[in-house]
Design a protein around this motif. Structure first.
Motif, mmCIF file in Angstrom:
data_model
loop_
_atom_site.group_PDB
_atom_site.id
_atom_site.type_symbol
_atom_site.label_atom_id
_atom_site.label_comp_id
_atom_site.label_asym_id
_atom_site.label_seq_id
_atom_site.Cartn_x
_atom_site.Cartn_y
_atom_site.Cartn_z
ATOM 1 N N ALA A 175 30.029 45.199 13.071
ATOM 2 C CA ALA A 175 30.728 44.080 12.448
ATOM 3 C C ALA A 175 31.893 44.572 11.603
ATOM 4 O O ALA A 175 31.803 45.612 10.946
ATOM 5 N N VAL B 180 20.187 42.395 1.322
ATOM 6 C CA VAL B 180 21.084 41.744 2.271
ATOM 7 C C VAL B 180 20.890 40.238 2.249
ATOM 8 O O VAL B 180 19.768 39.750 2.406
ATOM 9 N N GLY C 17 29.635 38.067 10.302
ATOM 10 C CA GLY C 17 28.271 37.748 10.743
ATOM 11 C C GLY C 17 28.132 37.917 12.248
ATOM 12 O O GLY C 17 28.956 37.432 13.009
ATOM 13 N N MET C 18 27.092 38.623 12.675
ATOM 14 C CA MET C 18 26.825 38.764 14.115
ATOM 15 C C MET C 18 25.615 37.903 14.448
ATOM 16 O O MET C 18 24.761 37.658 13.604
ATOM 17 N N GLU D 140 17.529 41.062 17.504
ATOM 18 C CA GLU D 140 17.653 42.419 16.967
ATOM 19 C C GLU D 140 16.637 43.362 17.584
ATOM 20 O O GLU D 140 15.527 42.957 17.909
ATOM 21 N N LYS E 291 12.419 40.509 10.240
ATOM 22 C CA LYS E 291 12.886 40.804 8.876
ATOM 23 C C LYS E 291 12.628 39.682 7.884
ATOM 24 O O LYS E 291 12.467 39.917 6.694
ATOM 25 N N VAL F 56 23.994 47.152 13.526
ATOM 26 C CA VAL F 56 23.850 46.462 12.237
ATOM 27 C C VAL F 56 23.806 47.497 11.123
ATOM 28 O O VAL F 56 24.471 47.375 10.105
HETATM 29 P P1 AMP Z 1 20.408 45.712 6.915
HETATM 30 O O1 AMP Z 1 19.645 46.056 5.671
HETATM 31 O O2 AMP Z 1 21.826 46.088 6.891
HETATM 32 O O3 AMP Z 1 19.671 46.078 8.136
HETATM 33 O O4 AMP Z 1 20.336 44.122 7.021
HETATM 34 C C1 AMP Z 1 19.100 43.458 7.053
HETATM 35 C C2 AMP Z 1 19.151 42.328 8.037
HETATM 36 O O5 AMP Z 1 20.218 41.427 7.725
HETATM 37 C C3 AMP Z 1 19.447 42.753 9.457
HETATM 38 O O6 AMP Z 1 18.315 43.189 10.117
HETATM 39 C C4 AMP Z 1 19.988 41.483 10.044
HETATM 40 O O7 AMP Z 1 18.952 40.586 10.336
HETATM 41 C C5 AMP Z 1 20.787 40.913 8.916
HETATM 42 N N1 AMP Z 1 22.172 41.351 9.024
HETATM 43 C C6 AMP Z 1 22.733 42.449 8.484
HETATM 44 N N2 AMP Z 1 24.032 42.561 8.809
HETATM 45 C C7 AMP Z 1 24.321 41.485 9.566
HETATM 46 C C8 AMP Z 1 25.517 40.998 10.184
HETATM 47 N N3 AMP Z 1 26.678 41.648 10.088
HETATM 48 N N4 AMP Z 1 25.429 39.840 10.879
HETATM 49 C C9 AMP Z 1 24.267 39.156 10.963
HETATM 50 N N5 AMP Z 1 23.123 39.558 10.407
HETATM 51 C C10 AMP Z 1 23.133 40.707 9.696
#
Ligand code: AMP
Ligand code: GLY
Length: 417
Positions: A106, A141, A175-176, A180, A202, A270
């Motif tokens: 992203a 997050v 946002g993606m 996952e 999550k 991600v």
């Molecule tokens: P992270 O700690 O970076 O893995 O983020 C935790 C969770 O937030 C991820 O497993 C995704 O479900 C969600 N997430 C993080 N970044 C994004 C993104 N750029 N777009 C959508 N969902 C995200």
């Protein structure tokens, strides 16, 4: 081998259990009551211990340089040094490496100041994604459709009130959207080999609602992430990342965990984690046939072979969390039924437990138990895990009743809370 495993969670219980089962002498530092049932546990400082191999479970000691300190003493260590661990320790660093290696991920920007962060948020389309730069145990997050909520979160993080210093720099991301997958690769400094993919859940609540957590359950394999997608993710994400680390002079030996989102444009990164996932380890490692200890030792030595063959066709784990998790877990409750729950094809991994004064098992952390079923079919692995859960009790236990539901043909009847 004599193997020291650093950590005290469900992941470390799964690592210890798998290694003990293949005949290694396992010492956990500090371990937990579940690990203590079949391995030695010690509260001595890790640096004072002796072993043929050290495996560092969690990210915090890796970011803190534990692997470097052990290697400086001539010890064999599975786990990256501080330089490589910054892939997880700083999302900004991770994003830099991703950009330099050309990985699909992203768009993002980092902010230490509110007005600029607000302007960037306003330029994006929902969902809005706000992260702490530093470590926040998987909880830093926010993903939301609501711009005002995203702004409020920026303010809370920058002020230090939400995550202390870990949040004083925020990352805002495009946002993606998509399912996952957790792709855990073992890296020996030069080469990466994928273990069987897993999927994590999550969010706290059924239907992927509620706050983000460290992970409420997982299953492996992942039918919607076939061999073709796995090969693509290795070729487009994991291998170029390892090549970039080599160029940077980072000798990375340990797990490189790619958190992937399967978007309409293909797998996108991600996040990277620098360790086995928790609870992914609980479904990936015990499903392997014998040979994990040797394999990880080879990776630590810089020349690994192939990972052990798969022993269980399907594995699923359901996390039982404390009341109040993730915001403010309430500990101290008495846990009953764990021993009777250890039925055939089930392993109850301890995450946040401790023994009380008369030996009773108590809730001692946010995620308490990781109840794992193994079988030939995913339906049966899940049924075993849920059947074991129905015999375990502690006050206010929270768990999701829809782990793995998206890969099953028939929905399960609702479970009691
Ligand atoms: P992270 O700690 O970076 O893995 O983020 C935790 C969770 O937030 C991820 O497993 C995704 O479900 C969600 N997430 C993080 N970044 C994004 C993104 N750029 N777009 C959508 N969902 C995200
Ligand atoms: N289960 C997600 C993680 O280990 O980061």
């Amino acid at each position: 081998m004599r193997i020291v495993v650093v950590g005290s969670g469900g992941r470390e219980h799964a690592i210890c259990d798998t290694l003990a089962e293949e005949g290694h002498q396992v010492v956990a530092a500090p371990g937990n009551p579940g690990i203590a049932a079949r391995a030695e546990v010690t509260t001595e400082p890790v640096e004072t211990l002796d072993a043929d191999l050290f495996i560092v479970g969690p990210e915090a000691p890796l970011v803190d340089g534990l692997a470097d300190r052990l290697r400086a003493e001539g010890k064999l260590v599975f786990g990256p040094g501080r330089d490589g661990a910054m892939l997880e320790g700083s999302k900004h660093f991770m994003k830099q490496v991703a950009a330099e290696a050309g990985l699909p991920t992203a768009a993002f920007a980092a902010f230490e100041e509110k007005a600029a962060a607000f302007r960037y948020l306003e330029s994006l389309a929902p969902p809005y994604v706000v992260k702490t730069d530093g470590l926040a145990a998987g909880k830093g997050v926010l993903v939301t459709e609501d711009l005002e909520e995203a702004k409020a979160d920026v303010v809370a993080k920058l002020s230090g009130s939400a995550f202390g210093d870990a949040g004083r720099r925020v990352i805002i991301e495009e946002g993606m959207v998509g399912p996952e997958v957790s792709l855990l690769a073992v890296v020996d400094g030069r080469r990466a080999v994928a273990l069987r993919p897993a999927a994590d859940h999550k969010r706290l609540l059924d239907g992927d609602r509620g706050p983000n957590t460290g992970g409420m359950g997982a299953y492996s394999p992942v039918p919607f992430f076939g061999a073709d997608l796995e090969a693509r993710a290795m070729a487009e994400i994991v291998e170029p990342a390892v090549a970039r680390l080599v160029e940077m002079g980072i000798d990375y030996r340990g797990v490189l965990y790619a958190g992937l989102m399967l978007t309409s444009a293909g797998p996108k990164l991600v996040e990277f984690n620098v360790r086995f996932g928790d609870p992914e380890a609980q479904v990936v490692l015990p499903a392997l046939g014998a040979g994990l200890g040797e394999f990880l030792a080879q990776a630590a030595e810089g020349d690994m072979g192939e990972p052990p063959a798969i022993r269980h066709a399907a594995a699923a784990t359901v996390v039982m969390a404390a009341p109040g998790y993730p915001e403010a877990p309430r500990t101290g409750g008495v846990i009953s039924g764990v021993d009777t729950a250890a039925l055939r094809g089930v392993k109850v991994f301890h995450a946040g437990t401790r023994r009380g004064p008369s030996g009773e098992l108590l809730v001692a952390g946010g995620r308490v138990l990781s109840v794992t079923g193994f079988a030939e079919q995913m339906e049966d692995a899940l049924a075993r895990a849920y059947s074991a859960i129905s015999t375990i009790h502690f006050e206010g236990a929270q768990y999701r009743s829809d782990i793995g539901a998206r890969v099953l043909s028939a929905p399960r009847p609702p479970q009691k809370a």
